[in-house]
Design an enzyme around this catalytic site. Structure first.
Site, PDB file in Angstrom:
ATOM      1  N   THR A 147       4.415 -70.019  29.428  1.00  0.00           N
ATOM      2  CA  THR A 147       4.429 -68.635  29.909  1.00  0.00           C
ATOM      3  C   THR A 147       3.040 -68.350  30.475  1.00  0.00           C
ATOM      4  O   THR A 147       2.101 -69.106  30.227  1.00  0.00           O
ATOM      5  CB  THR A 147       4.808 -67.639  28.774  1.00  0.00           C
ATOM      6  OG1 THR A 147       6.074 -67.990  28.264  1.00  0.00           O
ATOM      7  CG2 THR A 147       4.821 -66.189  29.207  1.00  0.00           C
ATOM      8  N   THR A 179       7.411 -66.304  33.093  1.00  0.00           N
ATOM      9  CA  THR A 179       7.642 -67.563  32.373  1.00  0.00           C
ATOM     10  C   THR A 179       8.783 -68.393  32.922  1.00  0.00           C
ATOM     11  O   THR A 179       9.689 -67.876  33.588  1.00  0.00           O
ATOM     12  CB  THR A 179       7.933 -67.248  30.880  1.00  0.00           C
ATOM     13  OG1 THR A 179       7.885 -68.444  30.129  1.00  0.00           O
ATOM     14  CG2 THR A 179       9.281 -66.591  30.691  1.00  0.00           C
ATOM     15  N   LEU A 180       8.691 -69.680  32.594  1.00  0.00           N
ATOM     16  CA  LEU A 180       9.839 -70.584  32.750  1.00  0.00           C
ATOM     17  C   LEU A 180      10.384 -70.939  31.371  1.00  0.00           C
ATOM     18  O   LEU A 180      11.236 -71.777  31.217  1.00  0.00           O
ATOM     19  CB  LEU A 180       9.390 -71.872  33.449  1.00  0.00           C
ATOM     20  CG  LEU A 180       9.027 -71.778  34.929  1.00  0.00           C
ATOM     21  CD1 LEU A 180       8.209 -72.994  35.350  1.00  0.00           C
ATOM     22  CD2 LEU A 180      10.271 -71.665  35.795  1.00  0.00           C
ATOM     23  N   ASN A 181       9.808 -70.337  30.355  1.00  0.00           N
ATOM     24  CA  ASN A 181      10.033 -70.591  28.922  1.00  0.00           C
ATOM     25  C   ASN A 181       9.201 -71.780  28.478  1.00  0.00           C
ATOM     26  O   ASN A 181       8.039 -71.611  28.139  1.00  0.00           O
ATOM     27  CB  ASN A 181      11.511 -70.755  28.577  1.00  0.00           C
ATOM     28  CG  ASN A 181      11.714 -70.683  27.054  1.00  0.00           C
ATOM     29  OD1 ASN A 181      10.864 -70.119  26.359  1.00  0.00           O
ATOM     30  ND2 ASN A 181      12.795 -71.234  26.552  1.00  0.00           N
ATOM     31  N   ASP A 202      16.190 -69.042  24.719  1.00  0.00           N
ATOM     32  CA  ASP A 202      15.718 -67.823  24.053  1.00  0.00           C
ATOM     33  C   ASP A 202      16.866 -66.992  23.471  1.00  0.00           C
ATOM     34  O   ASP A 202      16.638 -66.022  22.757  1.00  0.00           O
ATOM     35  CB  ASP A 202      14.858 -66.969  25.005  1.00  0.00           C
ATOM     36  CG  ASP A 202      13.384 -67.339  24.915  1.00  0.00           C
ATOM     37  OD1 ASP A 202      13.016 -68.109  24.008  1.00  0.00           O
ATOM     38  OD2 ASP A 202      12.592 -66.862  25.740  1.00  0.00           O
ATOM     39  N   SER A 248      13.142 -61.745  24.474  1.00  0.00           N
ATOM     40  CA  SER A 248      11.834 -62.334  24.785  1.00  0.00           C
ATOM     41  C   SER A 248      10.780 -61.825  23.810  1.00  0.00           C
ATOM     42  O   SER A 248      10.990 -60.828  23.114  1.00  0.00           O
ATOM     43  CB  SER A 248      11.454 -61.925  26.202  1.00  0.00           C
ATOM     44  OG  SER A 248      10.113 -62.269  26.478  1.00  0.00           O
ATOM     45  N   SER A 249       9.654 -62.512  23.775  1.00  0.00           N
ATOM     46  CA  SER A 249       8.496 -62.017  23.008  1.00  0.00           C
ATOM     47  C   SER A 249       7.399 -61.510  23.941  1.00  0.00           C
ATOM     48  O   SER A 249       6.317 -61.141  23.461  1.00  0.00           O
ATOM     49  CB  SER A 249       7.912 -63.137  22.145  1.00  0.00           C
ATOM     50  OG  SER A 249       8.841 -63.564  21.199  1.00  0.00           O
ATOM     51  N   GLY A 305       2.553 -67.736  24.936  1.00  0.00           N
ATOM     52  CA  GLY A 305       2.492 -68.231  23.557  1.00  0.00           C
ATOM     53  C   GLY A 305       3.783 -68.099  22.785  1.00  0.00           C
ATOM     54  O   GLY A 305       3.755 -68.140  21.553  1.00  0.00           O
ATOM     55  N   GLY A 306       4.923 -67.915  23.476  1.00  0.00           N
ATOM     56  CA  GLY A 306       6.208 -67.842  22.766  1.00  0.00           C
ATOM     57  C   GLY A 306       6.151 -66.763  21.698  1.00  0.00           C
ATOM     58  O   GLY A 306       5.706 -65.636  21.932  1.00  0.00           O
TER      59      GLY A 306
HETATM   60  N1  GLY Z   1      10.244 -67.559  26.830  1.00  0.00           N
HETATM   61  C1  GLY Z   1       9.290 -66.935  26.000  1.00  0.00           C
HETATM   62  C2  GLY Z   1       9.565 -65.493  25.829  1.00  0.00           C
HETATM   63  O1  GLY Z   1      10.250 -64.902  26.641  1.00  0.00           O
HETATM   64  O2  GLY Z   1       9.137 -64.915  24.880  1.00  0.00           O
END
Ligand code: GLY
Length: 560
Positions: free
Chosen positions: A369, A387-389, A411, A440-441, A461-462
């Site tokens: 991200t 992001t692309l994840n 996700d 998402s985060s 950072g997920g």
């Molecule tokens: N792919 C990470 C997020 O959306 O949180």
């Protein structure tokens, strides 16, 4: 005299707290862009120097990251942006990917109901309908001041000229090389033997960008590009069709807005969990004077951890796409509810996540991200995370169109109770449905102080995004750090499950960890991951801007 001796340290502390913190990052007079790569920051800054506003700069910066930082910058992914105009008006846009029309709840489960390994993480089956192009075009239509061509031409020029491979980029490409070959074959662009200092050119991406320049949204979601993209994904076994692309729309959403002491925070609402979760964390901490506990002291880590533990437990159970699930915002963000959530918190002893929820999972950290922050010379602010994840998403790369595709379908909770690649356990609220957006985060956030723009902040950072953003804000506001110091400071993370604290490699002593352990905290001793890569801007008391570009990456602030 005795009283004076007692009061003096307190007075000194209070006075110190009021001292404006000296900047240590780049300071500029008028405008600034902070991103993961200097090339993208410069393109955004140049747009503003030529008279464009922060929204124009956002369009160019977002697309430039797809060229300069293909690890996470993208045309094949999605994101969220929160804005605050100089008149105080706030808003947000959701350009998150969504599930294809053919998606269904059990699509990643085998006949025994088990999650099929890699199906939602690697290759075409993991790809959700991309939202980035729809997002930037919607922003341009609503707020742009320069023609689209002025914004996209410099990005096309960068794609043609190419981008230099840095040490850190080479490490990432090398790390994923096997997966690139596994998904795309050994002649794929990113399987080439690159060295530091090489220039990677993106002629195919330049052609795709030209279609967007000429036809706007339709240059991506209809016609030649859409046909090539959908056929490519389907040939590789994926689910995204022409109809999916045609139907995709970015959505304007009201951000989550809340007060913390004298600050007002503006952050992204669902389908990102960022705003709700950060709101809960701050509100659960607010009754305590964390600023007096000391930066990264055991007491401040305890308080933060206990708030995060409870907020992530709620996140994972209640949050999902608001167009599909009823989220009880009024309860989750209610002061009394949050007070009750912390009623059993004590500085003497750790709470147990098992008493709040259950499960046993492994966290896989990630710095994928990417986030960028922008402030223009009129004081308009943009906070955007895209992001692309995973790193380079699903690793599926369209040689013909010149970009990577996301693996955002991971996700969703493929099976409630089973962790995704970030170790997050999801619930029914985030189960898969056609056209639903996955939770998402991402936490693009803007902070006001006493009614004025104070900070623009966010990070990749997920699952660690939310805690990294919260700690950066605390570092500036509660612990008197400059923007750059706040971004550089060592971070820690707790996300309810697994029930342990992760610490970055440096900055946390053995004594500190021993003290926490003696109170019952589990510490993940095996892994000390990098937590987040924050790019932020602080408005100084004299109105100038200080950048915070994370030392953990090639991140750079550019401005004038
Ligand atoms: N792919 C990470 C997020 O959306 O949180």
């Amino acid at each position: 005299m005795r009283r004076l001796i007692f009061i003096l340290p307190l007075l000194l502390f209070t006075t110190c707290k009021k001292q404006p913190t000296q900047p240590t990052g780049l300071v500029t007079e008028n405008a600034m862009v902070v991103t993961a790569r200097a090339e993208a920051s410069k393109i955004g800054s140049d747009i503003m120097e030529k008279g464009g506003n922060a929204f124009d700069a956002m369009v160019a910066t977002e697309l430039a990251l797809a060229v300069a930082y293909p690890y996470a910058g993208n045309l094949g992914g999605g994101g969220f942006m929160v804005y605050r105009k100089n008149n105080g008006e706030v808003g947000g846009i959701d350009y998150r990917e969504k599930a294809p029309l053919s998606a269904h709840k059990d699509m990643y489960l085998d006949s025994l109901g088990n999650v099929i390994s890699k199906m939602s993480t690697v290759g075409a089956t993991a790809v959700g309908v991309p939202g980035t192009v729809a997002g930037v075009i919607a922003v341009h239509e609503k707020f742009g001041s320069l023609p689209l061509s002025d914004l996209i031409e410099p990005v096309i020029a960068l794609a043609r000229k190419g981008v230099i491979v840095t040490e850190k980029q080479l490490q990432r490409i090398t790390h994923y090389k096997e997966s690139f070959v596994e998904v795309n074959g050994d002649s794929t662009k990113f399987a080439q033997p690159f060295s530091v200092g090489d220039t990677i050119k993106y002629p195919k991406l330049a052609q795709t960008l030209t279609q967007i320049l000429e036809k706007g949204r339709d240059g991506f979601y209809k016609g030649e590009v859409a046909e090539k993209l959908s056929s490519f994904i389907q040939e590789k076994g994926g689910f995204v069709t022409m109809a999916d692309l045609e139907k995709y729309e970015a959505k304007w959403r009201d951000p989550i807005v809340f007060d913390y002491k004298e600050l007002k925070m503006i952050s992204m609402s669902p389908p990102s969990s960022g705003g709700v979760t950060i709101n809960q964390i701050f509100k659960m901490m607010e009754p305590h004077d964390i600023g007096s506990f000391g930066h990264n002291s055991s007491k401040s880590i305890q308080l933060f951890t206990e708030a995060a533990r409870r907020a992530y437990a709620d996140r994972n159970y209640f949050l999902g796409d608001p167009d599909f699930v009823d989220i009880p915002f009024d309860v989750l963000l209610d002061d009394t509810y949050l007070e009750e959530r912390m009623a059993d918190f004590s500085f003497e002893k750790a709470s147990l996540s098992s008493a709040i929820g259950h499960g046993e999972v492994e966290i896989l950290e990630s710095s994928e991200t990417t986030h960028y922050s922008i402030v223009d010379d009129a004081g308009n602010a943009i906070s955007a995370t895209t992001t692309l994840n995973g790193g380079y998403g699903s690793k599926l790369y369209s040689e013909d169109l010149g970009f990577f595709l996301n693996n955002e379908m991971d996700d969703f909770s493929a099976k409630p109770g089973v962790p995704n690649m970030f170790g997050l356990i999801g619930a029914e609220a985030n189960s898969i449905a056609p056209e639903k957006r996955m939770l998402s985060s991402m936490t693009p956030t803007i902070v006001e102080k006493e009614g004025k723009l104070y900070m623009v902040v966010g990070t990749p950072g997920g699952s660690t995004i939310i805690t990294a953003v919260a700690q950066t804000i605390l570092n500036v506001y509660e612990f008197n750090q400059s923007m750059q110091e706040a971004v550089n400071s060592p971070r820690f993370h707790h996300q309810w499950l697994p029930d342990h604290i992760n610490f970055e490699p440096e900055g946390f002593s053995k004594e500190l960890k021993d003290e926490l352990k003696s109170k019952g905290y589990n510490i993940d001793e095996k892994r000390n991951p990098v937590i987040g890569k924050v790019d932020a801007i602080r408005v100084l008391e004299n109105g100038k801007l200080e950048g915070g570009a994370d030392r953990r990456g090639d991140d750079t602030a550019v401005g004038f």
